[in-house]
Write a protein that holds these residues in place. Sequence first.
Motif, PDB file in Angstrom:
ATOM      1  N   VAL A 214      -2.809 -77.219  34.723  1.00 12.01           N
ATOM      2  CA  VAL A 214      -1.563 -77.128  34.115  1.00 12.01           C
ATOM      3  C   VAL A 214      -1.679 -77.809  33.152  1.00 12.01           C
ATOM      4  CG1 VAL A 214       1.101 -77.181  34.050  1.00 12.01           C
ATOM      5  CG2 VAL A 214      -0.245 -76.712  36.110  1.00 12.01           C
ATOM      6  N   TYR A 215      -1.619 -77.311  31.660  1.00  4.34           N
ATOM      7  CA  TYR A 215      -1.591 -77.899  30.363  1.00  4.34           C
ATOM      8  C   TYR A 215      -0.256 -77.432  29.815  1.00  4.34           C
ATOM      9  CZ  TYR A 215      -2.283 -79.239  25.675  1.00  4.34           C
ATOM     10  OH  TYR A 215      -1.859 -79.846  24.287  1.00  4.34           O
ATOM     11  N   PHE A 216       0.658 -78.429  29.930  1.00  2.00           N
ATOM     12  CA  PHE A 216       1.900 -78.395  29.087  1.00  2.00           C
ATOM     13  C   PHE A 216       1.935 -78.657  27.711  1.00  2.00           C
ATOM     14  CE2 PHE A 216       6.365 -79.383  28.095  1.00  2.00           C
ATOM     15  CZ  PHE A 216       6.971 -78.759  28.847  1.00  2.00           C
ATOM     16  N   GLU A 217       2.052 -77.590  27.076  1.00  2.00           N
ATOM     17  CA  GLU A 217       1.547 -77.737  25.434  1.00  2.00           C
ATOM     18  C   GLU A 217       2.555 -78.165  24.844  1.00  2.00           C
ATOM     19  OE1 GLU A 217      -0.394 -78.294  23.111  1.00  2.00           O
ATOM     20  OE2 GLU A 217      -1.586 -76.483  22.764  1.00  2.00           O
ATOM     21  N   ASN A 218       2.520 -79.315  24.233  1.00  2.11           N
ATOM     22  CA  ASN A 218       3.531 -79.741  23.243  1.00  2.11           C
ATOM     23  C   ASN A 218       3.259 -79.934  21.746  1.00  2.11           C
ATOM     24  OD1 ASN A 218       5.905 -80.613  25.131  1.00  2.11           O
ATOM     25  ND2 ASN A 218       4.913 -82.726  25.540  1.00  2.11           N
ATOM     26  N   VAL A 219       1.776 -79.943  21.551  1.00  3.86           N
ATOM     27  CA  VAL A 219       1.221 -80.225  20.471  1.00  3.86           C
ATOM     28  C   VAL A 219       0.409 -79.340  19.555  1.00  3.86           C
ATOM     29  CG1 VAL A 219       1.535 -82.879  20.929  1.00  3.86           C
ATOM     30  CG2 VAL A 219      -0.506 -81.941  20.830  1.00  3.86           C
ATOM     31  N   ALA A 220      -0.220 -78.659  20.403  1.00  7.43           N
ATOM     32  CA  ALA A 220      -1.301 -77.972  19.718  1.00  7.43           C
ATOM     33  C   ALA A 220      -2.546 -78.634  18.936  1.00  7.43           C
ATOM     34  CB  ALA A 220      -0.702 -76.666  18.933  1.00  7.43           C
ATOM     35  N   GLY A 221      -2.867 -78.065  17.727  1.00  5.27           N
ATOM     36  CA  GLY A 221      -3.857 -78.801  17.054  1.00  5.27           C
ATOM     37  C   GLY A 221      -5.141 -78.840  17.778  1.00  5.27           C
ATOM     38  N   THR A 222      -5.737 -79.988  17.370  1.00  2.00           N
ATOM     39  CA  THR A 222      -7.055 -80.412  17.960  1.00  2.00           C
ATOM     40  C   THR A 222      -7.021 -80.685  19.411  1.00  2.00           C
ATOM     41  OG1 THR A 222      -7.105 -82.499  16.989  1.00  2.00           O
ATOM     42  CG2 THR A 222      -8.412 -81.074  15.963  1.00  2.00           C
ATOM     43  N   VAL A 223      -5.871 -81.318  19.647  1.00  2.00           N
ATOM     44  CA  VAL A 223      -5.552 -81.932  21.133  1.00  2.00           C
ATOM     45  C   VAL A 223      -5.500 -80.622  22.109  1.00  2.00           C
ATOM     46  CG1 VAL A 223      -4.002 -82.880  22.640  1.00  2.00           C
ATOM     47  CG2 VAL A 223      -4.644 -83.909  20.435  1.00  2.00           C
ATOM     48  N   GLY A 224      -4.891 -79.839  21.448  1.00  2.00           N
ATOM     49  CA  GLY A 224      -4.698 -78.361  22.362  1.00  2.00           C
ATOM     50  C   GLY A 224      -5.601 -77.666  22.621  1.00  2.00           C
ATOM     51  N   GLU A 225      -6.587 -77.591  21.656  1.00  2.00           N
ATOM     52  CA  GLU A 225      -7.850 -76.986  21.703  1.00  2.00           C
ATOM     53  C   GLU A 225      -8.809 -77.493  22.887  1.00  2.00           C
ATOM     54  OE1 GLU A 225      -9.622 -76.139  18.013  1.00  2.00           O
ATOM     55  OE2 GLU A 225      -7.796 -74.643  17.394  1.00  2.00           O
ATOM     56  N   ALA A 226      -8.875 -78.775  22.808  1.00  2.00           N
ATOM     57  CA  ALA A 226      -9.775 -79.659  23.620  1.00  2.00           C
ATOM     58  C   ALA A 226      -9.091 -79.494  25.025  1.00  2.00           C
ATOM     59  CB  ALA A 226      -9.850 -81.152  23.362  1.00  2.00           C
ATOM     60  N   VAL A 227      -8.002 -79.336  25.390  1.00  2.00           N
ATOM     61  CA  VAL A 227      -7.506 -79.258  26.759  1.00  2.00           C
ATOM     62  C   VAL A 227      -7.818 -77.970  27.342  1.00  2.00           C
ATOM     63  CG1 VAL A 227      -5.513 -79.810  28.175  1.00  2.00           C
ATOM     64  CG2 VAL A 227      -5.827 -81.125  26.217  1.00  2.00           C
ATOM     65  N   VAL A 228      -7.277 -77.016  26.388  1.00  2.00           N
ATOM     66  CA  VAL A 228      -7.578 -75.572  26.898  1.00  2.00           C
ATOM     67  C   VAL A 228      -9.114 -75.159  27.428  1.00  2.00           C
ATOM     68  CG1 VAL A 228      -7.332 -73.368  25.959  1.00  2.00           C
ATOM     69  CG2 VAL A 228      -5.666 -74.525  25.475  1.00  2.00           C
ATOM     70  N   ARG A 229      -9.991 -75.995  26.617  1.00  2.69           N
ATOM     71  CA  ARG A 229     -11.343 -75.697  27.018  1.00  2.69           C
ATOM     72  C   ARG A 229     -11.700 -76.292  28.513  1.00  2.69           C
ATOM     73  NH1 ARG A 229     -12.601 -77.417  21.442  1.00  2.69           N
ATOM     74  NH2 ARG A 229     -13.245 -75.551  20.495  1.00  2.69           N
ATOM     75  N   ARG A 230     -10.639 -77.009  28.922  1.00  5.83           N
ATOM     76  CA  ARG A 230     -11.069 -77.632  30.424  1.00  5.83           C
ATOM     77  C   ARG A 230     -10.113 -76.824  31.315  1.00  5.83           C
ATOM     78  NH1 ARG A 230     -14.455 -80.615  31.150  1.00  5.83           N
ATOM     79  NH2 ARG A 230     -13.399 -81.747  33.126  1.00  5.83           N
ATOM     80  N   MET A 231      -9.589 -75.822  30.955  1.00  4.19           N
ATOM     81  CA  MET A 231      -8.815 -75.159  32.041  1.00  4.19           C
ATOM     82  C   MET A 231      -9.604 -74.382  33.311  1.00  4.19           C
ATOM     83  SD  MET A 231      -5.678 -75.725  31.067  1.00  4.19           S
ATOM     84  CE  MET A 231      -4.849 -74.496  32.151  1.00  4.19           C
ATOM     85  N   ASN A 232      -8.949 -74.693  34.317  1.00  5.22           N
ATOM     86  CA  ASN A 232      -9.509 -73.853  35.553  1.00  5.22           C
ATOM     87  C   ASN A 232      -9.269 -72.580  35.838  1.00  5.22           C
ATOM     88  OD1 ASN A 232     -10.883 -76.364  36.302  1.00  5.22           O
ATOM     89  ND2 ASN A 232      -8.998 -76.988  37.459  1.00  5.22           N
ATOM     90  N   THR A 233      -9.885 -71.597  36.530  1.00  5.16           N
ATOM     91  CA  THR A 233      -9.571 -70.246  36.780  1.00  5.16           C
ATOM     92  C   THR A 233      -7.998 -70.242  37.373  1.00  5.16           C
ATOM     93  OG1 THR A 233     -11.742 -69.973  37.212  1.00  5.16           O
ATOM     94  CG2 THR A 233     -10.261 -68.286  38.134  1.00  5.16           C
ATOM     95  N   TYR A 234      -7.081 -69.482  36.958  1.00  3.51           N
ATOM     96  CA  TYR A 234      -5.775 -69.450  37.244  1.00  3.51           C
ATOM     97  C   TYR A 234      -4.763 -70.423  36.680  1.00  3.51           C
ATOM     98  CZ  TYR A 234      -7.568 -66.021  40.525  1.00  3.51           C
ATOM     99  OH  TYR A 234      -8.218 -64.755  40.930  1.00  3.51           O
ATOM    100  N   GLY A 235      -5.624 -71.122  35.670  1.00  2.00           N
ATOM    101  CA  GLY A 235      -4.657 -72.231  35.101  1.00  2.00           C
ATOM    102  C   GLY A 235      -3.517 -71.512  34.667  1.00  2.00           C
TER     103      GLY A 235
END
Length: 337
Positions: A214-235
Amino acid sequence: STQVRLARRPVGEPADSDFTIDTAEVPALGDGDVLLRTIYLSLDPYMRGRMSDAKSYAAPVELGDVMVGSTVCEVVESNAESRPVGTYVLAFTGWQSHAVVPARQTRRLDPATAPISTALGVLGMPGFTAYAGLLQIGKPQEGETVVVAAAAGPVGSAVGQIARAKGARAVGIAGGAEKVKILRDVYGFDEAIDHRSPEFAAELKAATPDGVDVYFENVAGTVGEAVVRRMNTYGRIPVCGLVADYNATEPREGAEPGPALLRRVLTKSLTIRGFIQDEFVAEHHADFLREMGGWVGAGTVQYREDVVDGLENAVDAFRGLLTGRNVGKLLVQVGED
Ligand code: NDP
Protein backbone atom coordinates in the motif's frame (compact mmCIF):
# COMPACT_ATOMS: atom_id res chain seq x y z
CA SER A 1 -12.82 41.11 13.41
CA THR A 2 -9.21 40.88 12.17
CA GLN A 3 -9.25 39.24 8.76
CA VAL A 4 -6.79 37.87 6.20
CA ARG A 5 -8.16 38.39 2.69
CA LEU A 6 -6.91 37.12 -0.65
CA ALA A 7 -5.76 40.16 -2.64
CA ARG A 8 -4.09 38.46 -5.64
CA ARG A 9 -3.75 34.92 -6.94
CA PRO A 10 -0.25 33.70 -5.99
CA VAL A 11 2.08 32.55 -8.76
CA GLY A 12 4.24 29.78 -7.33
CA GLU A 13 4.88 30.26 -3.64
CA PRO A 14 2.31 32.58 -1.96
CA ALA A 15 3.78 36.01 -1.10
CA ASP A 16 2.77 38.32 1.75
CA SER A 17 1.64 40.83 -0.88
CA ASP A 18 -0.95 38.33 -2.18
CA PHE A 19 -2.95 38.98 1.03
CA THR A 20 -4.22 41.91 3.08
CA ILE A 21 -4.87 42.02 6.81
CA ASP A 22 -7.52 44.42 8.02
CA THR A 23 -10.34 44.75 10.49
CA ALA A 24 -14.08 44.73 9.91
CA GLU A 25 -17.14 45.22 12.11
CA VAL A 26 -18.91 41.98 13.01
CA PRO A 27 -22.54 41.92 11.80
CA ALA A 28 -25.53 41.73 14.15
CA LEU A 29 -26.75 38.26 15.11
CA GLY A 30 -29.85 36.86 13.42
CA ASP A 31 -32.12 34.22 14.91
CA GLY A 32 -30.15 30.98 15.47
CA ASP A 33 -26.79 32.71 14.98
CA VAL A 34 -23.73 32.70 17.20
CA LEU A 35 -20.80 35.10 17.45
CA LEU A 36 -17.58 33.08 17.49
CA ARG A 37 -14.16 34.03 18.76
CA THR A 38 -11.45 32.05 16.96
CA ILE A 39 -8.99 30.17 19.15
CA TYR A 40 -7.24 27.97 16.55
CA LEU A 41 -7.16 28.24 12.77
CA SER A 42 -6.09 25.11 10.88
CA LEU A 43 -3.65 25.58 8.00
CA ASP A 44 -3.95 22.79 5.43
CA PRO A 45 -2.33 22.11 2.05
CA TYR A 46 -5.70 22.23 0.19
CA MET A 47 -5.76 25.99 0.80
CA ARG A 48 -3.15 26.45 -1.95
CA GLY A 49 -5.80 25.21 -4.41
CA ARG A 50 -8.37 27.69 -3.08
CA MET A 51 -5.94 30.57 -3.72
CA SER A 52 -5.79 29.58 -7.37
CA ASP A 53 -8.51 29.78 -10.03
CA ALA A 54 -7.37 26.59 -11.77
CA LYS A 55 -10.26 24.12 -12.04
CA SER A 56 -10.45 21.94 -8.93
CA TYR A 57 -12.89 19.96 -6.81
CA ALA A 58 -13.84 23.08 -4.86
CA ALA A 59 -14.48 26.68 -5.89
CA PRO A 60 -11.62 29.18 -5.37
CA VAL A 61 -11.73 31.96 -2.81
CA GLU A 62 -12.80 35.14 -4.64
CA LEU A 63 -10.33 38.02 -4.69
CA GLY A 64 -11.09 40.29 -1.74
CA ASP A 65 -12.72 37.50 0.29
CA VAL A 66 -11.53 36.17 3.64
CA MET A 67 -9.39 33.02 3.23
CA VAL A 68 -11.36 29.88 4.10
CA GLY A 69 -10.39 27.38 6.76
CA SER A 70 -11.52 25.26 9.69
CA THR A 71 -11.40 26.79 13.14
CA VAL A 72 -11.95 25.93 16.77
CA CYS A 73 -13.88 28.76 18.40
CA GLU A 74 -15.64 29.82 21.55
CA VAL A 75 -19.21 31.10 21.46
CA VAL A 76 -19.13 34.67 22.83
CA GLU A 77 -22.70 35.72 21.98
CA SER A 78 -25.59 33.42 21.20
CA ASN A 79 -29.04 33.46 19.65
CA ALA A 80 -29.16 29.66 19.64
CA GLU A 81 -30.23 27.56 22.63
CA SER A 82 -28.06 24.65 21.50
CA ARG A 83 -24.84 26.73 21.70
CA PRO A 84 -24.76 28.78 24.91
CA VAL A 85 -22.02 31.36 25.53
CA GLY A 86 -18.80 29.59 26.51
CA THR A 87 -19.38 26.53 24.28
CA TYR A 88 -16.39 25.38 22.21
CA VAL A 89 -17.19 24.52 18.61
CA LEU A 90 -15.62 23.34 15.39
CA ALA A 91 -16.51 25.80 12.60
CA PHE A 92 -15.42 26.85 9.13
CA THR A 93 -14.96 30.56 9.71
CA GLY A 94 -11.61 30.98 7.95
CA TRP A 95 -8.65 33.28 8.56
CA GLN A 96 -10.31 35.75 10.94
CA SER A 97 -10.60 36.46 14.65
CA HIS A 98 -14.42 36.67 14.92
CA ALA A 99 -17.38 35.61 12.82
CA VAL A 100 -21.16 35.36 12.99
CA VAL A 101 -22.55 32.07 11.68
CA PRO A 102 -25.69 29.96 12.05
CA ALA A 103 -25.23 27.65 15.05
CA ARG A 104 -26.17 24.63 12.93
CA GLN A 105 -22.97 25.16 10.88
CA THR A 106 -20.90 24.38 13.97
CA ARG A 107 -20.14 21.13 15.78
CA ARG A 108 -20.01 21.19 19.55
CA LEU A 109 -16.71 20.11 21.16
CA ASP A 110 -16.30 18.63 24.60
CA PRO A 111 -12.97 19.74 26.11
CA ALA A 112 -13.27 16.94 28.69
CA THR A 113 -13.02 14.27 25.96
CA ALA A 114 -9.94 15.57 24.13
CA PRO A 115 -8.02 18.86 23.82
CA ILE A 116 -10.09 21.14 21.57
CA SER A 117 -7.22 21.61 19.09
CA THR A 118 -7.39 17.90 18.15
CA ALA A 119 -10.67 18.60 16.33
CA LEU A 120 -8.50 20.15 13.60
CA GLY A 121 -5.90 17.39 13.49
CA VAL A 122 -5.77 13.85 14.72
CA LEU A 123 -9.50 13.77 15.57
CA GLY A 124 -10.45 16.11 12.73
CA MET A 125 -10.29 16.26 8.96
CA PRO A 126 -6.64 15.15 8.57
CA GLY A 127 -7.06 12.18 10.92
CA PHE A 128 -10.27 11.20 9.15
CA THR A 129 -8.52 11.47 5.76
CA ALA A 130 -5.91 8.98 6.94
CA TYR A 131 -8.48 6.65 8.49
CA ALA A 132 -10.88 6.56 5.56
CA GLY A 133 -8.31 6.59 2.76
CA LEU A 134 -6.17 3.89 4.31
CA LEU A 135 -8.94 1.54 5.45
CA GLN A 136 -11.41 2.00 2.60
CA ILE A 137 -8.94 2.13 -0.30
CA GLY A 138 -5.54 0.96 0.99
CA LYS A 139 -7.05 -1.99 2.95
CA PRO A 140 -3.78 -3.00 4.64
CA GLN A 141 -3.60 -6.65 5.67
CA GLU A 142 -1.56 -8.11 8.49
CA GLY A 143 2.11 -8.35 7.60
CA GLU A 144 1.81 -6.13 4.51
CA THR A 145 4.06 -3.11 3.96
CA VAL A 146 2.45 0.35 3.95
CA VAL A 147 4.49 3.37 2.81
CA VAL A 148 3.52 7.00 3.35
CA ALA A 149 5.35 10.31 2.79
CA ALA A 150 4.75 13.62 4.56
CA ALA A 151 4.78 11.03 7.33
CA ALA A 152 5.47 13.49 10.16
CA GLY A 153 2.35 15.51 9.24
CA PRO A 154 -1.16 14.91 10.59
CA VAL A 155 -2.32 12.71 7.71
CA GLY A 156 0.89 10.70 7.30
CA SER A 157 1.50 10.11 11.01
CA ALA A 158 -2.05 8.81 11.39
CA VAL A 159 -1.68 6.57 8.33
CA GLY A 160 1.43 4.93 9.80
CA GLN A 161 -0.09 4.39 13.21
CA ILE A 162 -3.39 3.05 11.90
CA ALA A 163 -1.49 0.72 9.58
CA ARG A 164 0.42 -0.65 12.58
CA ALA A 165 -2.77 -0.95 14.62
CA LYS A 166 -4.07 -3.18 11.80
CA GLY A 167 -0.95 -5.36 11.93
CA ALA A 168 0.84 -3.97 8.90
CA ARG A 169 4.46 -2.83 8.68
CA ALA A 170 4.73 0.96 8.34
CA VAL A 171 7.48 2.80 6.46
CA GLY A 172 7.48 6.58 6.77
CA ILE A 173 9.20 9.13 4.55
CA ALA A 174 9.90 12.67 5.74
CA GLY A 175 12.28 15.56 5.13
CA GLY A 176 15.26 15.90 7.48
CA ALA A 177 16.82 14.09 10.44
CA GLU A 178 14.56 15.64 13.09
CA LYS A 179 11.39 14.37 11.42
CA VAL A 180 12.88 10.95 10.70
CA LYS A 181 13.68 10.56 14.40
CA ILE A 182 10.12 11.58 15.30
CA LEU A 183 8.74 8.94 12.91
CA ARG A 184 10.61 6.22 14.79
CA ASP A 185 10.46 7.51 18.37
CA VAL A 186 7.04 9.20 18.55
CA TYR A 187 4.94 7.45 15.92
CA GLY A 188 6.57 4.00 16.01
CA PHE A 189 7.16 3.57 12.26
CA ASP A 190 9.07 0.34 11.59
CA GLU A 191 11.36 2.19 9.19
CA ALA A 192 11.84 5.90 8.55
CA ILE A 193 13.71 7.53 5.67
CA ASP A 194 14.70 11.04 4.66
CA HIS A 195 13.58 11.97 1.14
CA ARG A 196 16.32 14.59 0.97
CA SER A 197 19.04 11.94 1.33
CA PRO A 198 21.14 11.49 -1.85
CA GLU A 199 20.77 7.72 -1.25
CA PHE A 200 16.96 7.92 -1.00
CA ALA A 201 16.16 5.25 -3.61
CA ALA A 202 18.63 2.77 -2.06
CA GLU A 203 17.34 3.49 1.45
CA LEU A 204 13.75 3.00 0.30
CA LYS A 205 14.72 -0.35 -1.21
CA ALA A 206 16.45 -1.44 2.01
CA ALA A 207 13.41 -0.37 4.06
CA THR A 208 11.00 -2.35 1.85
CA PRO A 209 12.73 -5.70 1.29
CA ASP A 210 9.37 -7.36 0.50
CA GLY A 211 8.18 -4.54 -1.79
CA VAL A 212 5.24 -2.22 -1.11
CA ASP A 213 1.62 -3.36 -0.81
CA VAL A 214 0.00 0.00 0.00
CA TYR A 215 1.40 3.38 -0.97
CA PHE A 216 -0.66 6.17 0.57
CA GLU A 217 0.13 9.00 -1.84
CA ASN A 218 0.45 12.38 -0.12
CA VAL A 219 3.19 14.06 -2.09
CA ALA A 220 3.77 12.76 -5.67
CA GLY A 221 6.94 14.20 -7.27
CA THR A 222 10.17 12.20 -7.23
CA VAL A 223 9.25 10.53 -3.93
CA GLY A 224 6.00 9.16 -5.35
CA GLU A 225 7.71 7.84 -8.46
CA ALA A 226 10.36 6.04 -6.42
CA VAL A 227 7.76 4.30 -4.25
CA VAL A 228 5.52 3.32 -7.17
CA ARG A 229 8.52 1.49 -8.68
CA ARG A 230 8.51 -0.79 -5.58
CA MET A 231 4.83 -1.77 -5.71
CA ASN A 232 3.93 -5.45 -5.41
CA THR A 233 1.35 -7.22 -7.54
CA TYR A 234 -2.18 -6.26 -6.44
CA GLY A 235 -0.79 -3.21 -4.61
CA ARG A 236 -3.14 -0.36 -3.73
CA ILE A 237 -2.44 3.37 -4.02
CA PRO A 238 -4.96 5.70 -2.34
CA VAL A 239 -4.17 9.08 -3.95
CA CYS A 240 -4.74 11.62 -1.22
CA GLY A 241 -2.57 14.60 -2.15
CA LEU A 242 0.20 15.86 -4.41
CA VAL A 243 1.76 18.47 -2.16
CA ALA A 244 5.12 18.39 -3.96
CA ASP A 245 3.37 20.04 -6.92
CA TYR A 246 1.04 22.55 -5.26
CA ASN A 247 3.30 25.56 -5.94
CA ALA A 248 4.44 24.27 -9.33
CA THR A 249 4.04 26.59 -12.30
CA GLU A 250 5.11 24.01 -14.91
CA PRO A 251 5.59 20.22 -15.12
CA ARG A 252 8.72 18.88 -13.42
CA GLU A 253 11.67 18.02 -15.66
CA GLY A 254 12.22 14.27 -15.97
CA ALA A 255 8.78 13.37 -14.62
CA GLU A 256 7.75 9.83 -15.60
CA PRO A 257 5.09 10.14 -18.31
CA GLY A 258 1.59 8.70 -17.88
CA PRO A 259 2.10 5.69 -20.19
CA ALA A 260 5.01 4.39 -18.06
CA LEU A 261 2.81 4.50 -14.99
CA LEU A 262 -0.04 2.74 -16.80
CA ARG A 263 2.33 -0.02 -17.91
CA ARG A 264 3.21 -0.55 -14.25
CA VAL A 265 -0.49 -0.53 -13.28
CA LEU A 266 -1.14 -3.20 -15.89
CA THR A 267 1.83 -5.48 -15.25
CA LYS A 268 1.49 -5.32 -11.44
CA SER A 269 -2.35 -5.28 -11.35
CA LEU A 270 -2.29 -2.12 -9.24
CA THR A 271 -5.31 -0.23 -8.00
CA ILE A 272 -4.92 3.55 -7.98
CA ARG A 273 -7.87 5.44 -6.56
CA GLY A 274 -8.07 9.12 -5.71
CA PHE A 275 -10.42 10.45 -3.06
CA ILE A 276 -11.56 13.59 -1.28
CA GLN A 277 -12.30 12.71 2.33
CA ASP A 278 -15.86 14.19 2.24
CA GLU A 279 -17.09 11.21 0.25
CA PHE A 280 -16.56 8.93 3.28
CA VAL A 281 -18.03 11.20 5.97
CA ALA A 282 -21.63 10.01 5.93
CA GLU A 283 -20.71 6.34 6.20
CA HIS A 284 -17.53 6.32 8.29
CA HIS A 285 -17.18 9.49 10.39
CA ALA A 286 -18.96 8.12 13.46
CA ASP A 287 -16.73 5.00 13.39
CA PHE A 288 -13.71 7.26 13.06
CA LEU A 289 -14.59 9.33 16.12
CA ARG A 290 -15.19 6.20 18.16
CA GLU A 291 -12.19 4.15 16.99
CA MET A 292 -9.65 6.96 16.61
CA GLY A 293 -10.90 8.61 19.81
CA GLY A 294 -10.22 5.30 21.58
CA TRP A 295 -6.72 4.98 20.08
CA VAL A 296 -5.81 8.57 20.97
CA GLY A 297 -7.19 8.16 24.48
CA ALA A 298 -5.23 4.93 24.98
CA GLY A 299 -2.02 6.39 23.52
CA THR A 300 -2.00 3.91 20.59
CA VAL A 301 -2.11 6.92 18.28
CA GLN A 302 0.20 9.83 19.11
CA TYR A 303 -0.02 13.30 17.59
CA ARG A 304 1.98 16.51 17.52
CA GLU A 305 0.93 20.07 16.87
CA ASP A 306 2.98 22.98 15.56
CA VAL A 307 1.30 26.13 16.85
CA VAL A 308 2.19 29.50 15.31
CA ASP A 309 1.15 32.61 17.18
CA GLY A 310 -1.07 35.24 15.57
CA LEU A 311 -3.02 35.67 12.31
CA GLU A 312 -0.34 38.07 11.05
CA ASN A 313 1.99 35.05 10.81
CA ALA A 314 -0.48 32.79 8.97
CA VAL A 315 0.79 33.46 5.44
CA ASP A 316 4.39 32.76 6.37
CA ALA A 317 3.39 29.62 8.26
CA PHE A 318 1.39 28.47 5.24
CA ARG A 319 4.46 28.88 3.01
CA GLY A 320 6.35 26.67 5.46
CA LEU A 321 3.64 24.01 5.27
CA LEU A 322 4.24 23.44 1.57
CA THR A 323 8.00 23.14 2.07
CA GLY A 324 8.00 21.05 5.24
CA ARG A 325 8.93 23.64 7.88
CA ASN A 326 6.09 22.45 10.14
CA VAL A 327 6.62 19.57 12.54
CA GLY A 328 3.16 18.17 13.25
CA LYS A 329 -0.31 19.56 12.60
CA LEU A 330 0.06 23.25 11.71
CA LEU A 331 -2.27 25.54 13.68
CA VAL A 332 -2.45 29.29 14.15
CA GLN A 333 -3.28 30.44 17.66
CA VAL A 334 -5.63 33.31 16.91
CA GLY A 335 -7.00 33.89 20.41
CA GLU A 336 -6.41 32.53 23.90
CA ASP A 337 -7.63 29.03 24.83
P1 NDP B 1 1.57 18.11 6.26
O1 NDP B 1 1.53 18.82 7.54
O2 NDP B 1 2.15 16.75 6.21
O3 NDP B 1 2.36 19.09 5.28
C1 NDP B 1 2.78 18.76 4.04
C2 NDP B 1 4.15 18.07 4.09
O4 NDP B 1 4.48 17.66 2.78
C3 NDP B 1 5.29 18.98 4.47
O5 NDP B 1 5.43 19.11 5.87
C4 NDP B 1 6.49 18.27 3.84
O6 NDP B 1 7.02 17.37 4.82
C5 NDP B 1 5.85 17.42 2.74
N1 NDP B 1 6.38 17.78 1.42
C6 NDP B 1 6.29 18.97 0.79
N2 NDP B 1 6.91 18.94 -0.39
C7 NDP B 1 7.39 17.67 -0.53
C8 NDP B 1 8.12 17.00 -1.55
N3 NDP B 1 8.49 17.64 -2.67
N4 NDP B 1 8.43 15.70 -1.37
C9 NDP B 1 8.07 15.06 -0.24
N5 NDP B 1 7.38 15.64 0.76
C10 NDP B 1 7.04 16.93 0.62
O7 NDP B 1 0.14 18.08 5.57
P2 NDP B 1 -1.16 17.19 5.83
O8 NDP B 1 -0.84 16.00 6.65
O9 NDP B 1 -2.23 18.10 6.28
O10 NDP B 1 -1.54 16.73 4.35
C11 NDP B 1 -0.82 15.68 3.71
C12 NDP B 1 -1.39 15.47 2.30
O11 NDP B 1 -2.75 15.06 2.39
C13 NDP B 1 -1.39 16.71 1.42
O12 NDP B 1 -1.05 16.34 0.11
C14 NDP B 1 -2.83 17.16 1.46
O13 NDP B 1 -3.18 17.93 0.33
C15 NDP B 1 -3.53 15.84 1.51
N6 NDP B 1 -4.91 15.86 2.01
C16 NDP B 1 -5.89 15.34 1.22
C17 NDP B 1 -7.19 15.26 1.64
C18 NDP B 1 -8.21 14.59 0.77
O14 NDP B 1 -9.39 14.60 1.10
N7 NDP B 1 -7.81 14.00 -0.34
C19 NDP B 1 -7.60 15.81 2.93
C20 NDP B 1 -6.49 16.32 3.74
C21 NDP B 1 -5.19 16.34 3.27
P3 NDP B 1 8.54 16.85 4.76
O15 NDP B 1 9.31 17.81 5.62
O16 NDP B 1 8.44 15.50 5.32
O17 NDP B 1 9.00 16.89 3.35
